[in-house]
Design an enzyme around this catalytic site. Structure first.
Site, short mmCIF file in Angstrom:
data_model
loop_
_atom_site.label_atom_id
_atom_site.label_comp_id
_atom_site.label_asym_id
_atom_site.label_seq_id
_atom_site.Cartn_x
_atom_site.Cartn_y
_atom_site.Cartn_z
N HIS A 1 0.86 -1.20 0.09
CA HIS A 1 -0.02 -0.01 0.05
C HIS A 1 0.87 1.17 0.21
O HIS A 1 1.18 1.78 1.12
CB HIS A 1 -0.88 0.07 1.16
CG HIS A 1 -2.10 0.91 1.25
ND1 HIS A 1 -3.30 0.47 1.79
CD2 HIS A 1 -2.25 2.07 0.68
CE1 HIS A 1 -4.16 1.54 1.51
NE2 HIS A 1 -3.53 2.52 1.06
N HIS B 1 1.40 5.12 -1.85
CA HIS B 1 1.13 6.30 -2.77
C HIS B 1 2.17 6.88 -3.37
O HIS B 1 3.17 7.49 -2.46
CB HIS B 1 0.31 7.30 -2.24
CG HIS B 1 -1.05 6.47 -1.58
ND1 HIS B 1 -2.18 6.43 -2.49
CD2 HIS B 1 -1.55 6.02 -0.46
CE1 HIS B 1 -3.24 5.79 -1.89
NE2 HIS B 1 -2.82 5.78 -0.52
N LEU B 2 2.48 6.70 -4.60
CA LEU B 2 3.70 7.36 -5.39
C LEU B 2 3.47 8.78 -5.95
O LEU B 2 4.22 9.43 -6.47
CB LEU B 2 4.38 6.27 -6.20
CG LEU B 2 5.09 5.00 -5.71
CD1 LEU B 2 5.56 4.36 -6.53
CD2 LEU B 2 6.01 5.42 -4.64
N ARG B 3 2.35 9.10 -6.08
CA ARG B 3 1.79 10.40 -6.57
C ARG B 3 1.93 10.78 -8.05
O ARG B 3 1.55 11.62 -8.57
CB ARG B 3 2.19 11.48 -5.93
CG ARG B 3 1.95 11.39 -4.56
CD ARG B 3 0.59 11.49 -3.97
NE ARG B 3 0.23 11.58 -2.53
CZ ARG B 3 -0.73 11.04 -2.09
NH1 ARG B 3 -1.64 10.29 -2.81
NH2 ARG B 3 -1.12 10.72 -0.68
N ASN C 1 -4.83 5.79 -7.13
CA ASN C 1 -5.55 7.15 -6.95
C ASN C 1 -4.59 8.23 -7.56
O ASN C 1 -4.59 9.11 -6.72
CB ASN C 1 -5.92 7.35 -5.61
CG ASN C 1 -5.23 7.43 -4.75
OD1 ASN C 1 -4.17 6.92 -4.72
ND2 ASN C 1 -5.52 7.98 -3.23
N ASP D 1 -8.53 2.67 -3.52
CA ASP D 1 -8.20 3.32 -2.40
C ASP D 1 -8.21 4.79 -2.16
O ASP D 1 -7.97 5.42 -3.19
CB ASP D 1 -6.81 2.76 -1.78
CG ASP D 1 -6.30 3.47 -0.55
OD1 ASP D 1 -6.96 2.87 0.45
OD2 ASP D 1 -5.47 4.05 -0.49
N HIS E 1 -10.84 -0.18 0.73
CA HIS E 1 -10.52 0.87 1.71
C HIS E 1 -12.17 1.17 2.45
O HIS E 1 -12.79 1.75 1.75
CB HIS E 1 -10.38 2.22 1.15
CG HIS E 1 -10.17 3.57 2.13
ND1 HIS E 1 -9.11 4.32 2.25
CD2 HIS E 1 -11.21 4.18 2.74
CE1 HIS E 1 -9.60 5.26 2.88
NE2 HIS E 1 -10.91 5.33 3.48
N HIS F 1 -5.55 -1.43 5.58
CA HIS F 1 -5.54 -0.64 6.60
C HIS F 1 -6.45 -0.65 7.80
O HIS F 1 -7.21 -0.04 7.95
CB HIS F 1 -5.38 0.89 6.45
CG HIS F 1 -6.02 1.58 5.25
ND1 HIS F 1 -7.28 1.39 5.30
CD2 HIS F 1 -5.54 2.47 4.27
CE1 HIS F 1 -7.58 2.09 4.13
NE2 HIS F 1 -6.73 2.78 3.40
N ASP G 1 0.96 2.36 3.76
CA ASP G 1 -0.07 3.55 3.24
C ASP G 1 0.62 4.83 3.23
O ASP G 1 0.37 6.07 3.59
CB ASP G 1 -1.40 3.69 4.31
CG ASP G 1 -2.44 4.69 3.54
OD1 ASP G 1 -2.14 4.86 2.52
OD2 ASP G 1 -3.31 4.70 4.37
ZN LIG Z 1 -6.98 4.14 2.17
#
Ligand SMILES: [Zn+2]
Lengths: 311, 433
Positions: free
Chosen positions: B60, B62-64, B94, B154, B181, B235, B308
């Site tokens: 999990h 987030h690399l943006r 996302n 997510d 999520h 999570h 996360d």
């Molecule tokens: Zn989430």
């Protein structure tokens, strides 16, 4: 006093008493023909309101002007974040113009606490979300002290939408410390989450039954029902709310003619408070408004006029 | 290919000290006889006192990139991951645009390959644009060169039970899993910014109660049973979720779950100063929940630790608490938090850490080459840990582009010493190689 007034918890009892003493002097000034005091001449106070509130803004504006401060009103942009200017950038831009105090109203709880970390000037919380409104609590307590003499052992009842009320959160912190016994009354859906643990540690009582509590009250403070909350399913109808929790004509009769009635305004007449109650001889509602200017003058004076200053 | 590497004297899980020879991207030899393996022409890493783990896998992250390269890029996120001991990360969908097509998934995968520091495995969106309405092209993402196996909206919960049901059914065709999520939007509305409880009541913040997570977990568990498919709980944050998971396992329902480092250590008390660094979704919960999550991770009810990792540009956090962005950094500090909470207390040994941070996440994600035992012939994804170290976290020292680091100034146990991806060092002595 601290540099900022963010929460009633920032004030010692000595601070509160000092503020009240000065407020009483300021109150006298309001009855003069010429209302100006030179105390804050050359000082700049900015009312930075991210959320509309004519009543609180005007009160602070008059307080500043009567103390001869340069008082400017600014409307902050609504802040739905992530894009555009951050709150930090906005307030730093304004504070860097050479401001002595920022009076801030913001729709988000805690906003003033964060601003106080970023700027060098004094910050006065004029209402942050559903968190606090310390000058409202001060003016409420000041008004009640003038009427009742003291709050020691007085039973004060707060009724209404507690979950969404910053007035409640500031009052419950201050009244108890001034010696009052506080009971808060609301339907379960309008009690803040975790109120059981909170009331136990903060020493106030909770009730769902206004009729049980009212006969024992030494003062009653009605809180505004935020009509927009009704669609959130907090209670079924306005009618049902009034029957359960309104200060109706019947309840006014139970209260008698001595027990003072407060309301921070704006009122929903006929919903949380009947017109008879709002306009009753024991109503302190208009007095709260005039006390408000005096209390805010006192707050600005003590924050800005410097150590050991006297009015 | 680089020189062969001899990891000398490191402690192997379940065994004593051993020498591990890595060559051509695989483990070439393992010897428990000190000095038995040839050292000429070989780069030697002195692993005395270090623990050798299979490379960590994050379910999990987030690399943006694409879309918010000011907060993180695949490059900077990969570096942060390597420093945290990771050899593979699952990049959440996302982004902007959303990873909801085969092309988008291949692009993320390829950018990760070009950086080459960790294996970046894209997570595909469950629904087009994360809108929760129509299924994204799950099959095309699965068949793409990225080989997507994990799907998640997510940041948002798939609210509609019918959509969730179809997604669970559909991914059975290619062994996919839906990572949810879990947040019922009617119980946790758009204003919700923290846990609903005494602290939110006092602070006047709009909270969301644990039950808003639990009702979705319970629903999804029943949908997994009904569809015979696999659901993964992202999570997990409450004791009630743990109870539902225990029950589901007792029924043999195919459900797995992860917990973040911050939900294992931080509580809702952190909010008392309104610092948006601690604003995360799901929110920090009270101590009772934290305790239940620790127990569940120790006893296997929760399978994995997932970071996360949610980098944010400074200005996205410089708002009032309710207006600030959700999320905190996690890649570089996850192992330290797990060591502090779970190893120091004796709840997990290092083999247990390997289970929850490498073997299980790799298995859940279908990453066959990761999370393997340290045996001859296996891919040389390895992480060497100094269990005796303690590290005071400095947010300015991060490889991430962002600084929303809740661990700044705290001292965490253990430290990542070396990370190897396919036998190539990405981190040596705690620094990028
Ligand atoms: Zn989430």
């Amino acid at each position: 006093m601290n540099k900022h007034l963010l929460s009633v918890d920032d004030l010692t009892i000595d601070d509160v008493n000092t503020l009240f003493t000065t407020a009483a002097e300021m109150h006298d000034v309001q009855r003069r023909e010429v209302k100006k005091l030179p105390a804050l001449r050359g000082r700049t106070v900015i009312n930075l309101f991210f959320e509309d509130s004519t009543r609180t803004r005007s009160s602070f504006e008059l307080a500043g002007k009567w103390l001869s401060a340069d008082t400017i009103n600014l409307a902050g942009k609504g802040s739905s974040a992530s894009k555009g200017e951050s709150l930090r950038d906005t307030v730093l831009t304004i504070a860097s113009m050479g401001v002595d105090a920022l009076v801030i109203r913001h729709s988000a709880s805690g906003a003033c606490h964060q601003v106080a970390e970023w700027v060098d000037c004094s910050v006065v919380n004029a209402g942050d979300g559903t968190h606090e409104h310390p000058t409202q609590a001060l003016l409420d307590a000041y008004t009640l002290v003038r009427r009742l003499g003291t709050l020691e052992d007085k039973h004060i009842v707060l009724v209404g939408d507690l979950t969404h009320s910053r007035v409640f959160r500031s009052n419950v912190g201050l009244l108890g410390r001034l010696g009052a016994r506080v009971t808060v009354v609301a339907p379960p859906t309008l009690m803040p989450s975790g109120v059981e643990a909170w009331s136990a540690s903060a020493g106030f009582e909770t009730s769902y039954d206004l009729d049980e509590v009212l006969p024992k009250a030494d003062a009653v403070m009605m809180l505004r029902v935020q009509r927009e909350r009704m669609s959130g399913g907090f209670f079924p109808t306005a009618r049902e709310y009034t029957v359960g929790y309104g200060l109706t004509r019947d309840r006014l009769a139970v209260l008698g003619e001595e027990v003072p009635i407060c309301h921070p305004g704006p009122m929903n007449r006929g919903l949380e408070i009947a017109a008879d109650a709002a306009d009753a001889a024991q109503s302190l509602i208009l007095e709260q408004v005039s006390s408000g200017v005096a209390v805010r003058m006192s707050v600005l004076y003590h924050l800005l006029a410097g150590e050991g200053a006297s009015a | 290919m680089t020189d062969p590497i001899l990891i000398q004297g490191g402690s192997l899980l379940g065994g004593g000290a051993a020498d591990v020879l890595v060559a051509d991207g695989v483990i070439a030899a393992v010897s428990t006889t000190p000095g038995a393996l040839e050292t000429t022409g070989v780069r030697v890493i002195d692993a005395d006192g270090l623990v050798v783990l299979p490379g960590l896998v994050d379910l999990h992250t987030h690399l943006r990139e694409p879309g918010r390269e000011d907060a993180e890029t695949i490059r900077t996120g990969s570096h942060a991951a390597a420093l945290g001991g990771y050899t593979a990360v699952l990049a959440m969908a996302n982004t902007n645009p959303v990873t909801d097509t085969a092309e988008a998934a291949e692009r993320v995968h390829e950018l990760g390959r070009q950086v080459g520091v960790v294996d970046v495995q894209p997570v595909g969106a469950v629904t087009k644009g994360l809108a929760g309405e129509e299924l994204a092209e799950l099959g095309l993402m699965a068949r793409s060169r990225a080989g997507v196996r994990v799907f998640s909206d997510d940041g948002r919960c798939v609210q509609d039970a019918r959509v969730m049901r179809r997604a669970l059914e559909y991914v059975k065709a290619f062994g996919g899993v839906i990572s949810q999520h879990s947040q019922d939007s009617s119980l946790a509305g758009p204003e919700a910014c923290c846990h609903e409880g005494e602290i939110s009541g006092r602070l006047g913040l709009t909270g969301w109660p644990g039950v808003a997570e639990e009702v979705i977990v319970a629903r999804d568990v029943m949908l997994a049973r009904h569809t015979g498919s696999r659901v993964h709980v992202a999570h997990a944050s409450t004791a009630g979720t743990v109870e539902v998971l225990r029950w589901a396992r007792s029924q043999g329902i195919a459900v797995t779950a992860e917990v973040t480092p911050h939900h294992l250590l931080l509580t809702t008390e952190e909010l008392l100063g309104y610092d948006p660094t601690y604003k995360v979704n799901p929110p920090l919960r009270p101590a009772e929940d934290v305790e239940a999550l620790r127990d569940a991770l120790a006893d296997g009810t929760i399978d994995a630790v997932a970071t996360d990792h949610a980098p944010h540009a400074r200005h996205d956090k410089q708002h009032a608490f309710g207006d600030a962005a959700f999320g905190m950094l996690g890649l570089e500090t996850a192992l330290g938090v797990v060591a502090s909470v779970m190893v120091d207390s004796g709840r997990l040994d290092w083999a247990g850490v390997a289970r929850v941070m490498s073997h299980n996440p790799a298995r859940i994600a279908g990453l066959g080459g990761h999370g393997r035992p340290i045996e001859v012939g296996e891919p040389a994804h390895l992480t060497l840990i100094d269990p005796a170290a303690s590290v005071t976290v400095d947010r300015e020292a991060s490889a991430s582009l962002s600084r929303n680091n809740p661990w700044h100034g705290r001292t965490l146990s253990a430290a990542v010493h070396t990370t190897l991806l396919r036998g190539v060092p990405t981190v040596l002595e705690g620094k990028l190689a």
